[in-house]
Structure formats: structure tokens, C-alpha cells
Design a protein around this motif. Structure first.
Motif, PDB file in Angstrom:
ATOM      1  N   ARG A  66       0.846  -1.193   0.000  1.00  0.00           N
ATOM      2  CA  ARG A  66       0.000   0.000   0.000  1.00  0.00           C
ATOM      3  C   ARG A  66       0.874   1.233   0.000  1.00  0.00           C
ATOM      4  O   ARG A  66       2.066   1.178   0.322  1.00  0.00           O
ATOM      5  CB  ARG A  66      -0.952   0.021   1.198  1.00  0.00           C
ATOM      6  N   ALA A  67       0.283   2.345  -0.364  1.00  0.00           N
ATOM      7  CA  ALA A  67       1.019   3.607  -0.419  1.00  0.00           C
ATOM      8  C   ALA A  67       1.509   3.981   0.976  1.00  0.00           C
ATOM      9  O   ALA A  67       0.788   3.841   1.960  1.00  0.00           O
ATOM     10  CB  ALA A  67       0.120   4.707  -0.988  1.00  0.00           C
ATOM     11  N   THR A  68       2.733   4.435   1.036  1.00  0.00           N
ATOM     12  CA  THR A  68       3.320   4.814   2.311  1.00  0.00           C
ATOM     13  C   THR A  68       4.484   5.750   2.045  1.00  0.00           C
ATOM     14  O   THR A  68       4.597   6.323   0.951  1.00  0.00           O
ATOM     15  CB  THR A  68       3.778   3.565   3.100  1.00  0.00           C
ATOM     16  N   ARG A  69       5.337   5.891   3.035  1.00  0.00           N
ATOM     17  CA  ARG A  69       6.529   6.731   2.892  1.00  0.00           C
ATOM     18  C   ARG A  69       7.710   5.973   3.482  1.00  0.00           C
ATOM     19  O   ARG A  69       7.587   5.354   4.533  1.00  0.00           O
ATOM     20  CB  ARG A  69       6.326   8.074   3.600  1.00  0.00           C
ATOM     21  N   VAL A  70       8.842   6.025   2.794  1.00  0.00           N
ATOM     22  CA  VAL A  70      10.033   5.335   3.279  1.00  0.00           C
ATOM     23  C   VAL A  70      11.211   6.303   3.275  1.00  0.00           C
ATOM     24  O   VAL A  70      11.183   7.334   2.591  1.00  0.00           O
ATOM     25  CB  VAL A  70      10.376   4.089   2.434  1.00  0.00           C
ATOM     26  N   ALA A  71      12.231   5.947   4.034  1.00  0.00           N
ATOM     27  CA  ALA A  71      13.480   6.696   4.031  1.00  0.00           C
ATOM     28  C   ALA A  71      14.627   5.718   4.039  1.00  0.00           C
ATOM     29  O   ALA A  71      14.551   4.641   4.644  1.00  0.00           O
ATOM     30  CB  ALA A  71      13.565   7.624   5.240  1.00  0.00           C
ATOM     31  N   ILE A  72      15.705   6.088   3.347  1.00  0.00           N
ATOM     32  CA  ILE A  72      16.922   5.282   3.299  1.00  0.00           C
ATOM     33  C   ILE A  72      18.060   6.123   3.866  1.00  0.00           C
ATOM     34  O   ILE A  72      18.277   7.261   3.445  1.00  0.00           O
ATOM     35  CB  ILE A  72      17.278   4.875   1.863  1.00  0.00           C
ATOM     36  N   THR A  73      18.776   5.557   4.830  1.00  0.00           N
ATOM     37  CA  THR A  73      19.960   6.230   5.366  1.00  0.00           C
ATOM     38  C   THR A  73      21.103   5.216   5.460  1.00  0.00           C
ATOM     39  O   THR A  73      20.966   4.068   5.067  1.00  0.00           O
ATOM     40  CB  THR A  73      19.697   6.836   6.754  1.00  0.00           C
ATOM     41  N   GLY A  74      22.218   5.669   6.011  1.00  0.00           N
ATOM     42  CA  GLY A  74      23.403   4.824   6.066  1.00  0.00           C
ATOM     43  C   GLY A  74      24.241   5.026   4.821  1.00  0.00           C
ATOM     44  O   GLY A  74      24.192   6.074   4.168  1.00  0.00           O
ATOM     45  N   THR A  75      25.019   4.003   4.464  1.00  0.00           N
ATOM     46  CA  THR A  75      25.886   4.137   3.309  1.00  0.00           C
ATOM     47  C   THR A  75      25.106   3.986   2.014  1.00  0.00           C
ATOM     48  O   THR A  75      23.974   3.500   1.992  1.00  0.00           O
ATOM     49  CB  THR A  75      27.022   3.097   3.372  1.00  0.00           C
ATOM     50  N   HIS A  85      16.302   5.996  -9.858  1.00  0.00           N
ATOM     51  CA  HIS A  85      17.354   6.031  -8.839  1.00  0.00           C
ATOM     52  C   HIS A  85      16.929   6.920  -7.670  1.00  0.00           C
ATOM     53  O   HIS A  85      16.351   7.988  -7.869  1.00  0.00           O
ATOM     54  CB  HIS A  85      18.659   6.567  -9.436  1.00  0.00           C
ATOM     55  N   VAL A  86      17.204   6.464  -6.455  1.00  0.00           N
ATOM     56  CA  VAL A  86      16.922   7.253  -5.253  1.00  0.00           C
ATOM     57  C   VAL A  86      18.180   7.282  -4.394  1.00  0.00           C
ATOM     58  O   VAL A  86      18.999   6.356  -4.426  1.00  0.00           O
ATOM     59  CB  VAL A  86      15.735   6.687  -4.449  1.00  0.00           C
ATOM     60  N   SER A  87      18.321   8.339  -3.625  1.00  0.00           N
ATOM     61  CA  SER A  87      19.539   8.558  -2.832  1.00  0.00           C
ATOM     62  C   SER A  87      19.309   8.272  -1.361  1.00  0.00           C
ATOM     63  O   SER A  87      18.175   8.312  -0.867  1.00  0.00           O
ATOM     64  CB  SER A  87      20.012  10.008  -2.998  1.00  0.00           C
ATOM     65  N   SER A  88      20.397   7.996  -0.670  1.00  0.00           N
ATOM     66  CA  SER A  88      20.333   7.858   0.773  1.00  0.00           C
ATOM     67  C   SER A  88      20.106   9.219   1.416  1.00  0.00           C
ATOM     68  O   SER A  88      20.396  10.256   0.828  1.00  0.00           O
ATOM     69  CB  SER A  88      21.627   7.248   1.310  1.00  0.00           C
ATOM     70  N   TRP A  89      19.549   9.194   2.627  1.00  0.00           N
ATOM     71  CA  TRP A  89      19.271  10.385   3.416  1.00  0.00           C
ATOM     72  C   TRP A  89      18.117  11.191   2.814  1.00  0.00           C
ATOM     73  O   TRP A  89      18.041  12.390   2.982  1.00  0.00           O
ATOM     74  CB  TRP A  89      20.524  11.240   3.615  1.00  0.00           C
ATOM     75  N   TRP A  90      17.212  10.475   2.114  1.00  0.00           N
ATOM     76  CA  TRP A  90      16.036  11.095   1.531  1.00  0.00           C
ATOM     77  C   TRP A  90      14.777  10.387   1.998  1.00  0.00           C
ATOM     78  O   TRP A  90      14.788   9.189   2.269  1.00  0.00           O
ATOM     79  CB  TRP A  90      16.103  11.065   0.002  1.00  0.00           C
ATOM     80  N   SER A  91      13.675  11.148   2.073  1.00  0.00           N
ATOM     81  CA  SER A  91      12.349  10.641   2.396  1.00  0.00           C
ATOM     82  C   SER A  91      11.547  10.567   1.104  1.00  0.00           C
ATOM     83  O   SER A  91      11.465  11.550   0.352  1.00  0.00           O
ATOM     84  CB  SER A  91      11.670  11.581   3.401  1.00  0.00           C
ATOM     85  N   LEU A  92      10.945   9.387   0.839  1.00  0.00           N
ATOM     86  CA  LEU A  92      10.362   9.124  -0.468  1.00  0.00           C
ATOM     87  C   LEU A  92       8.914   8.663  -0.356  1.00  0.00           C
ATOM     88  O   LEU A  92       8.610   7.779   0.456  1.00  0.00           O
ATOM     89  CB  LEU A  92      11.139   8.020  -1.192  1.00  0.00           C
ATOM     90  N   PRO A  93       7.994   9.191  -1.175  1.00  0.00           N
ATOM     91  CA  PRO A  93       6.648   8.605  -1.260  1.00  0.00           C
ATOM     92  C   PRO A  93       6.702   7.318  -2.080  1.00  0.00           C
ATOM     93  O   PRO A  93       7.423   7.232  -3.075  1.00  0.00           O
ATOM     94  CB  PRO A  93       5.846   9.696  -1.971  1.00  0.00           C
ATOM     95  N   VAL A  94       5.952   6.313  -1.640  1.00  0.00           N
ATOM     96  CA  VAL A  94       5.919   5.016  -2.321  1.00  0.00           C
ATOM     97  C   VAL A  94       4.472   4.671  -2.623  1.00  0.00           C
ATOM     98  O   VAL A  94       3.604   4.759  -1.748  1.00  0.00           O
ATOM     99  CB  VAL A  94       6.555   3.914  -1.445  1.00  0.00           C
TER     100      VAL A  94
END
Length: 349
Positions: A66-75, A85-94
Motif C-alpha cells: 500500500r502507499a506509504t513513505r520510506v526513508a533510506i539512510t546509512g551508506t 534512482h533514489v539517494s540515501s538520506w532522503w524521504s520518499l513517497p511510495v
């Protein structure tokens, strides 16, 4: 739900640790890089200690139902959302049905994926962290496998005008590596080589002298601070076994078993140090030559097997100031997110 299409080498559910039970022999567990972990949660509007995924090396593929929001951090894990392409340290709608792919660590060791609402597995002793050694917490007390399904909690009622809403635009924050507090001055040595191939830069961590520091000879004390210590393949979340010149005690008196914590540097009879980490035992009988300060444990969490670390001696006051500097960074991130939310809320409907 999150469908785990590809689980990778070692992916587990973690939070900030199982605190308050060490007197009962229960390990802390929790994120190896707690700084990256906390920022991931803040980027999706979660509490800092909400459960999220710790990804070691990769590759990992996750599908969201289902639609949500994710974030990727670290290396940097060379990540993409579907084909973008998506970057680390960003908040993304999914959107529902989209796949997040983390192909593998380009440098460093671990990435963190937080989802709005947190990973909703059953708490054990007040924590959702996976204790891999004891076999409880997380999803069945184990690393994730292909085909697993992970529930995530309900998205908080942010309202339509929230930076954390599932359809809000992407945004990011400054990573610790770009911040002044992450810099450490120490004598530079060339990177460690495997044949002709450099396998990683030396990571500096600050260390306080341990209780048995004075039981080691002058040569061993000097070696502790002046040598690069290679992280051997026989290492895990319990501890990093290091290779370098043997450290020799000047006494052979036995020690009683005593309390140890993540960051403790023990020296077994072979003289090769072991740095205890998140899943470490609660007691040990090896002499403690030093302890990595709390503010630098996240650096160890990003140190790759085969790379080198350098111990930098520091004082108690310096250790406290390092912890304060880290907290200032977290406060700056929290303030920036609050200001962004206030700016959005003040815009005309």
C-alpha cells in the motif's frame, strides 16, 4: 505489508535496542549504526526508536502493498524505486505495488530503511530488535529470508498538508559525513591493501583507556594507538576481531568475570583485540584495554570486514563533548523537519 522479494546477506528488524535487561544477561541488540537509524525514522515522521530494517551489504528487494513513505539512510546502496534512482538520506513517497531495490553497499557496510508507522512485529522485553544470537525479537528471532512478509503500522494522521504524507514530495537531510562533528584528526596512514587492491580507508574511532590498560607493556600501549587494526572475516554483530601486533599483558593474573558493554575492547590470550558491538554478551573475563566512546559506535557499524580502524585516545571530557555534538546534529535535523512542516502548513490552501 512489505513483501521481501530478496532478503540479501543479512537483513533484520532492529530498533534502538533492548535496554534495562543487561543485569539479566540480555544483550542490547539494536541498530549497529544508531545515528543513521534514528535519522531514517525522523525522515518518515516516526519516533526515533520505531522498528526499521538494517541491511548489511545487500542486495535487497522490497515490495510495498500500500502507499506509504520510506526513508533510506546509512551508506550508499545504489538504490532505486522501480526504475528511478533514489539517494540515501532522503524521504520518499511510495505507491502501492512499487519495489525498492538496494543493490549493494558501494562503501561502508549498512543501510537502514524506515517505513511510516514502523515495522509492526511483536515486542519482546520492550523491544522489536532481533537478537540473532539468542534467537528472539524481530521476525522469529532471525535474519529475513526471501518470501517473508512484514507488517508495518498505521500511518499517523498527519493530514493532507504534511511533509510526511504518502503523496508529499521527496526531501532529504544533510548526512553526518558532511557535518563538522564527524571529522576526527588523527595521524594518517595509507589504506590497508589486499595485494595491490585497497580494501577501504581507515576509520578512526575515539577510545578511553580501559580498566586494565596499565597491565599492558609500553610497546603494547603504543601499538594500540599507532597501528591500523584490520577487521577480520571472523567478525559479526557480537564483535569485531582485529588483526595486528599482539598486545601483551605484563601480568598473568586471572580476572574475575565482569560487566562489558558495546564498545569494550577486550584482549584475549592471543593478544588480538576484540571490539564488542550491539549483540555482545553482558559479562566477560578478558582484560579491557579500552572502550570506544558512545559517540563513535556508529562509525564501527559502517566499518567493512577487511577494512582497517585506528584507535584515537581521548579524554572523558572529549567523549562527553562528542556525544553532545552528535545530539546537536540530531536536534538540527529535528528542527529543520519542524520548520519544513510549519512552512508547508502556512501556505494557502
Amino acid at each position: 505489508m512489505i513483501d521481501v522479494i530478496k532478503a540479501g546477506v543479512l537483513t533484520s528488524v532492529q530498533d534502538l535496542g533492548r535496554r534495562g535487561h543487561r543485569h539479566l544477561g540480555v544483550a542490547l541488540a539494536g541498530a549497529m549504526d544508531s545515528l543513521s537509524f534514528e535519522i531514517a525514522n525522523r525522515l518518515v515522521g516516526n519516533a526515533p526508536d520505531a522498528a526499521a530494517l538494517e541491511i548489511t551489504m545487500g542486495p535487497v528487494v522490497l515490495r510495498f502493498t500500500r502507499a506509504t513513505r520510506v526513508a533510506i539512510t546509512g551508506t550508499d546502496f545504489n538504490a532505486s524505486l522501480d526504475e528511478t534512482h533514489v539517494s540515501s538520506w532522503w524521504s520518499l513517497p511510495v505507491e502501492a505495488g512499487q519495489c525498492l531495490t538496494l543493490r549493494g553497499a558501494r562503501r561502508g557496510m549498512r543501510a537502514y530503511v524506515a517505513v511510516a508507522g514502523g515495522i509492526d512485529v511483536q515486542p519482546v522485553l520492550g523491544s522489536r530488535s532481533t537478537d540473532l544470537k539468542a534467537g528472539f525479537g524481530g521476525l522469529g528471532g532471525r535474519a529475513l529470508r526471501d518470501g517473508d512478509r512484514l507488517p508495518f503500522g498505521p500511518v499517523p494522521a498527519y493530514g493532507k498538508r504534511s511533509v510526511f504524507a504518502p503523496d508529499a514530495p521527496t526531501f532529504g537531510v544533510k548526512a553526518p559525513a558532511w557535518s563538522k562533528f564527524a571529522e576526527i584528526d588523527y595521524p594518517h596512514l595509507p589504506p590497508h591493501y589486499d595485494g595491490k587492491v585497497p580494501i577501504g580507508p581507515t576509520i578512526a574511532v575515539r577510545v578511553l583507556r580501559g580498566h586494565e590498560y596499565g597491565e599492558f607493556g609500553d610497546a603494547s600501549q603504543e601499538a594500540l594507538w599507532t597501528h591500523d587494526w584490520m577487521i577480520t572475516p571472523n567478525s559479526n554483530r557480537v564483535g569485531y576481531r582485529l588483526d595486528g601486533p599482539p598486545l601483551e599483558r605484563t601480568t598473568h593474573a586471572d580476572l574475575r568475570s565482569h560487566a562489558v558493554l558495546p564498545g569494550t575492547i577486550q584482549v584475549p590470550p592471543n593478544g588480538k583485540p576484540i571490539v564488542l558491538l550491539a549483540d555482545a554478551q553482558t559479562t566477560g573475563g578478558y582484560p579491557k584495554i579500552g572502550v570506544v566512546i558512545s559517540a563513535d559506535l556508529w562509525r564501527l557499524g559502517q566499518a567493512r570486514l577487511g577494512s582497517s580502524i585506528r584507535f584515537v585516545e581521548c579524554s572523558r571530557d572529549e567523549a562527553i563533548e562528542a556525544l553532545r555534538a552528535t545530539q546537536r546534529y540530531l536536534t538540527q535535523v529535528a528542527s529543520a523537519l519542524e520548520m519544513k512542516q510549519q512552512a508547508l502548513a502556512s501556505q494557502p490552501a
